[in-house]
Every structure is written in C-alpha cells, then in structure tokens.
Design an enzyme around this catalytic site. Structure first.
Site, PDB file in Angstrom:
ATOM      1  N   ALA A  65       0.867  -1.179   0.000  1.00  0.00           N
ATOM      2  CA  ALA A  65       0.000   0.000   0.000  1.00  0.00           C
ATOM      3  C   ALA A  65       0.904   1.229   0.000  1.00  0.00           C
ATOM      4  CB  ALA A  65      -0.882  -0.020   1.239  1.00  0.00           C
ATOM      5  N   GLY A 109       0.493  -4.932   0.843  1.00  0.00           N
ATOM      6  CA  GLY A 109      -0.706  -4.970   0.000  1.00  0.00           C
ATOM      7  C   GLY A 109      -0.452  -5.638  -1.348  1.00  0.00           C
ATOM      8  N   GLU A 112      -0.834  -9.214  -0.696  1.00  0.00           N
ATOM      9  CA  GLU A 112      -2.265  -9.434  -0.441  1.00  0.00           C
ATOM     10  C   GLU A 112      -3.061  -9.408  -1.744  1.00  0.00           C
ATOM     11  OE1 GLU A 112      -1.984  -6.202   2.472  1.00  0.00           O
ATOM     12  OE2 GLU A 112      -3.045  -7.502   3.864  1.00  0.00           O
ATOM     13  N   GLU A 132       4.642  -5.065   7.064  1.00  0.00           N
ATOM     14  CA  GLU A 132       3.960  -3.929   7.702  1.00  0.00           C
ATOM     15  C   GLU A 132       4.449  -3.706   9.127  1.00  0.00           C
ATOM     16  OE1 GLU A 132       2.438  -6.381   6.013  1.00  0.00           O
ATOM     17  OE2 GLU A 132       0.936  -5.538   4.655  1.00  0.00           O
TER      18      GLU A 132
HETATM   19  N1  CAA Z   1       4.603   3.121  -0.809  1.00  0.00           N
HETATM   20  C1  CAA Z   1       5.008   4.263  -1.396  1.00  0.00           C
HETATM   21  N2  CAA Z   1       6.152   4.371  -2.109  1.00  0.00           N
HETATM   22  C2  CAA Z   1       6.921   3.263  -2.200  1.00  0.00           C
HETATM   23  C3  CAA Z   1       6.583   2.049  -1.609  1.00  0.00           C
HETATM   24  C4  CAA Z   1       5.354   1.995  -0.885  1.00  0.00           C
HETATM   25  N3  CAA Z   1       4.901   0.864  -0.331  1.00  0.00           N
HETATM   26  N4  CAA Z   1       7.548   1.142  -1.890  1.00  0.00           N
HETATM   27  C5  CAA Z   1       8.478   1.780  -2.626  1.00  0.00           C
HETATM   28  N5  CAA Z   1       8.105   3.059  -2.820  1.00  0.00           N
HETATM   29  C6  CAA Z   1       8.819   4.117  -3.556  1.00  0.00           C
HETATM   30  C7  CAA Z   1      10.015   4.616  -2.760  1.00  0.00           C
HETATM   31  O1  CAA Z   1       9.608   5.585  -1.807  1.00  0.00           O
HETATM   32  C8  CAA Z   1      10.870   5.184  -3.857  1.00  0.00           C
HETATM   33  O2  CAA Z   1      10.342   6.432  -4.237  1.00  0.00           O
HETATM   34  P1  CAA Z   1      11.330   7.721  -4.401  1.00  0.00           P
HETATM   35  O3  CAA Z   1      12.244   7.340  -5.543  1.00  0.00           O
HETATM   36  O4  CAA Z   1      10.401   8.844  -4.721  1.00  0.00           O
HETATM   37  O5  CAA Z   1      12.062   7.858  -3.114  1.00  0.00           O
HETATM   38  C9  CAA Z   1      10.607   4.235  -5.039  1.00  0.00           C
HETATM   39  O6  CAA Z   1       9.375   3.564  -4.731  1.00  0.00           O
HETATM   40  C10 CAA Z   1      11.685   3.165  -5.191  1.00  0.00           C
HETATM   41  O7  CAA Z   1      11.813   2.502  -3.931  1.00  0.00           O
HETATM   42  P2  CAA Z   1      13.242   2.277  -3.204  1.00  0.00           P
HETATM   43  O8  CAA Z   1      14.178   3.388  -3.550  1.00  0.00           O
HETATM   44  O9  CAA Z   1      12.977   2.029  -1.763  1.00  0.00           O
HETATM   45  O10 CAA Z   1      13.712   0.944  -3.955  1.00  0.00           O
HETATM   46  P3  CAA Z   1      14.689  -0.180  -3.393  1.00  0.00           P
HETATM   47  O11 CAA Z   1      14.990  -1.058  -4.557  1.00  0.00           O
HETATM   48  O12 CAA Z   1      15.818   0.420  -2.653  1.00  0.00           O
HETATM   49  O13 CAA Z   1      13.804  -1.004  -2.296  1.00  0.00           O
HETATM   50  C11 CAA Z   1      11.807  -2.121  -1.494  1.00  0.00           C
HETATM   51  C12 CAA Z   1      12.681  -1.742  -2.713  1.00  0.00           C
HETATM   52  C13 CAA Z   1      12.568  -3.122  -0.610  1.00  0.00           C
HETATM   53  C14 CAA Z   1      10.565  -2.752  -2.031  1.00  0.00           C
HETATM   54  C15 CAA Z   1      11.493  -0.839  -0.675  1.00  0.00           C
HETATM   55  O14 CAA Z   1      10.985   0.150  -1.572  1.00  0.00           O
HETATM   56  C16 CAA Z   1      10.473  -1.058   0.406  1.00  0.00           C
HETATM   57  O15 CAA Z   1      10.807  -1.595   1.432  1.00  0.00           O
HETATM   58  N6  CAA Z   1       9.231  -0.608   0.175  1.00  0.00           N
HETATM   59  C17 CAA Z   1       8.185  -0.653   1.180  1.00  0.00           C
HETATM   60  C18 CAA Z   1       7.659  -2.059   1.369  1.00  0.00           C
HETATM   61  C19 CAA Z   1       6.597  -2.068   2.436  1.00  0.00           C
HETATM   62  O16 CAA Z   1       6.820  -1.743   3.586  1.00  0.00           O
HETATM   63  N7  CAA Z   1       5.380  -2.471   2.045  1.00  0.00           N
HETATM   64  C20 CAA Z   1       4.232  -2.514   2.945  1.00  0.00           C
HETATM   65  C21 CAA Z   1       3.449  -1.242   2.829  1.00  0.00           C
HETATM   66  S1  CAA Z   1       2.145  -1.113   4.048  1.00  0.00           S
HETATM   67  C22 CAA Z   1       0.907  -2.074   3.473  1.00  0.00           C
HETATM   68  O17 CAA Z   1       0.976  -2.660   2.419  1.00  0.00           O
HETATM   69  C23 CAA Z   1      -0.312  -2.135   4.368  1.00  0.00           C
HETATM   70  C24 CAA Z   1      -1.391  -3.039   3.934  1.00  0.00           C
HETATM   71  O18 CAA Z   1      -1.338  -4.222   4.117  1.00  0.00           O
HETATM   72  C25 CAA Z   1      -2.612  -2.482   3.354  1.00  0.00           C
END
Ligand code: CAA
Length: 258
Positions: A65, A109, A112, A132
């Site tokens: 998400a 998400g 999911e 998360e």
């Molecule tokens: N939401 C918003 N933006 C996201 C994102 C997310 N879940 N995941 C990645 N991005 C964005 C980053 O902010 C980045 O944007 P900018 O270039 O503007 O800074 C861009 O995508 C590229 O990401 P990274 O630079 O972080 O890429 P990476 O290769 O270094 O890492 C990754 C990849 C390991 C997937 C890392 O991006 C990450 O950990 N993302 C978050 C994963 C996460 O926590 N997901 C759960 C979200 S909460 C949820 O999903 C709740 C639910 O159940 C409903």
C-alpha cells in the site's frame, strides 16, 4: 474514462491488466485500487473476456500500500473511509478467473493483492513479504488471514512478525504460488495458462472459483454440499452436454457459455 495507474489490454479472450506506477514500485494508492476494481468489473461484464491476468513490472508486482498516502492518516480517517475495504471486496468478488503473474517485490498490499487472485505464477526473482510490522502496523487487506490459509500458522507468523521476505522457491514449496519460472518466461507462462483457461466453459470456470473459495470459508461438510450442488447444476448447461459428447466423439469441445 481512461486509466492512469494501470494498463488494460484485451486480446484473444484474455484481459491483461498491468499495474503501472513505476516510480513507486506499483505501490497501491486509492486511485490504483479504484481503477483496478473498475477494470476487473468491466472485464467481468465483458462477454469477450474469459480470463484475466494481473501483473506488475519486472522489478515489482507491487511494493505494498502507498506509504506516502497513508502516513498522515488518523484512525478516524482510516475507519470512516474503510480504507481499502471496498476496493479489496471488489477485487475479491471478481467472478472470472484471475491469474497473478508476479515478478520482483510482492510486499504488504502487493502480496495481499496477489493472494486475492485465483493462483499465482511467480518468476524466480519474486519476493513475497508482509513487512507492515516494520512500519508499526499490520497487514490490512487480508494478509493475516489469506497468508495463514496458504502457508500455515507457523510460516505466516514468521512472515508477519519478522517482516522477512520469502523467495520464489520458498513460496512454491509453501503452497503460496503454483508455479515458478525464469523471469524471461513469466508472461508467456501466465498468458499460456490464461489461454488454457479461456478455452473452457466460463460457466464451469466460475463454478470452480465459487467452489474452491468455499473451502476457505465453510466447514468441510458445507463445502462438499456446495460443490455437489454446483456440480449437479452444471448438468443443466449446454456446455456440459458439449464437453462430454466431445470427449466421447474424440474431438475438441466447442464451449458456448450456455
Ligand atoms: N509506498 C510508497 N512508495 C513506495 C513504496 C510503498 N509501499 N515502496 C516503494 N516506494 C517508492 C520509494 O519511496 C521510492 O520512491 P522515491 O524514488 O520517490 O524515493 C521508489 O518507490 C523506489 O523505492 P526504493 O528506492 O525504496 O527501492 P529499493 O529497490 O531500494 O527497495 C523495497 C525496494 C525493498 C521494495 C522498498 O521500496 C520497500 O521496502 N518498500 C516498502 C515495502 C513495504 O513496507 N510495504 C508494505 C506497505 S504497508 C501495506 O501494504 C499495508 C497493507 O497491508 C494495506
């Protein structure tokens, strides 16, 4: 109205839906989930569509998400908008089969969403996770429930509590995905599976979905009764007559969804 966060192509009875927010690794924001729900409802209602394939990019199916969209929200905002509740229900209610083709990250998400599809074909680069907990929250679109049904309590707890990622090989071994293929072959494999499904009677495909999904929601005796009733009901269709006659005549069945 055109879509901005997804790309939809319909060809040979297959609707291919590609998540398209490359700058955010296909993070699921409200707009994307709304558009996805609309695309799935339209595919469901389109007589030309017999199977749906949902995919992302090579690097990410979806990284979860959208954290930027959620970060400032309060409990009241989340509760009153029922954040992602309606969108999740729309996706899960789709009646035509949906194959998820997952490459790269399928996190939070994103994992999911893949689990809401009917089965998952993964590339060998796929990484699944429910991280998360690292954000101080828990899964919110079914992860604690669906992952547990797929992989069992111990591995589900491990994934949700540690936030670690599972690679494609572990995901296949654990029953989360049905097939793993080299990344370059992912779309061919998924489209091939969809083409196979598209050859069948849509009536029977929808009945399969309803019956298999019952296995998750009812005690065995209720599920068995539900399955038997659907099995019986399909004997009122022309496709059952055609399918069985074709077998006996040693020819390909021509299903007409009647
Ligand atoms: N939401 C918003 N933006 C996201 C994102 C997310 N879940 N995941 C990645 N991005 C964005 C980053 O902010 C980045 O944007 P900018 O270039 O503007 O800074 C861009 O995508 C590229 O990401 P990274 O630079 O972080 O890429 P990476 O290769 O270094 O890492 C990754 C990849 C390991 C997937 C890392 O991006 C990450 O950990 N993302 C978050 C994963 C996460 O926590 N997901 C759960 C979200 S909460 C949820 O999903 C709740 C639910 O159940 C409903």
């Amino acid at each position: 109205m055109a879509f901005e966060t997804i790309i939809v192509e319909i060809e040979d009875h297959i609707a291919l839906i590609k998540l398209n927010r490359p700058d955010a690794l296909n993070a699921l924001n409200s707009q994307l989930l709304r558009e996805l729900g609309r695309a799935l409802s339209e595919a469901d209602a389109n007589d030309k569509v017999r199977c749906i394939v949902l995919t992302g990019s090579e690097k990410a199916f979806a990284a979860g998400a959208d954290i930027k969209e959620m970060s400032e929200k309060s409990f009241v905002d989340m509760f009153l908008s029922d954040f992602f509740g309606r969108e999740g229900d729309t996706i899960a209610r789709t009646r035509k089969p949906i194959v998820a083709a997952v490459s790269g990250y399928a996190l939070g998400g994103g994992c999911e969403l893949a689990m809401m599809c009917d089965f998952i074909i993964a590339s060998d680069t796929a990484k699944f996770g429910q991280p998360e907990i690292n954000l101080g929250v828990i899964a919110g679109i079914g992860g604690t429930q669906r992952l547990t049904k797929f992989v069992g309590k111990s591995k589900s707890m491990d994934m949700h509590l540690t936030g670690r990622f599972m690679d494609a090989e572990e995901a296949e071994r654990s029953g989360l995905v049905s097939r793993v293929v080299p990344a370059r072959k992912l779309m061919d494999e998924a489209m091939g599976a969809a083409a196979k499904i598209a050859e069948k009677s849509v009536l029977a495909s929808m009945a399969v979905k309803e019956a298999v999904n019952r296995a998750y929601e009812t005690p065995l005796s209720e599920g068995l009764l539900f399955e038997r009733r659907l099995f019986h009901a399909l004997f009122s269709t022309e496709d059952q007559k055609e399918g069985m006659s074709a077998f006996l005549d040693k020819r390909e069945a021509q299903f007409r969804d009647k």
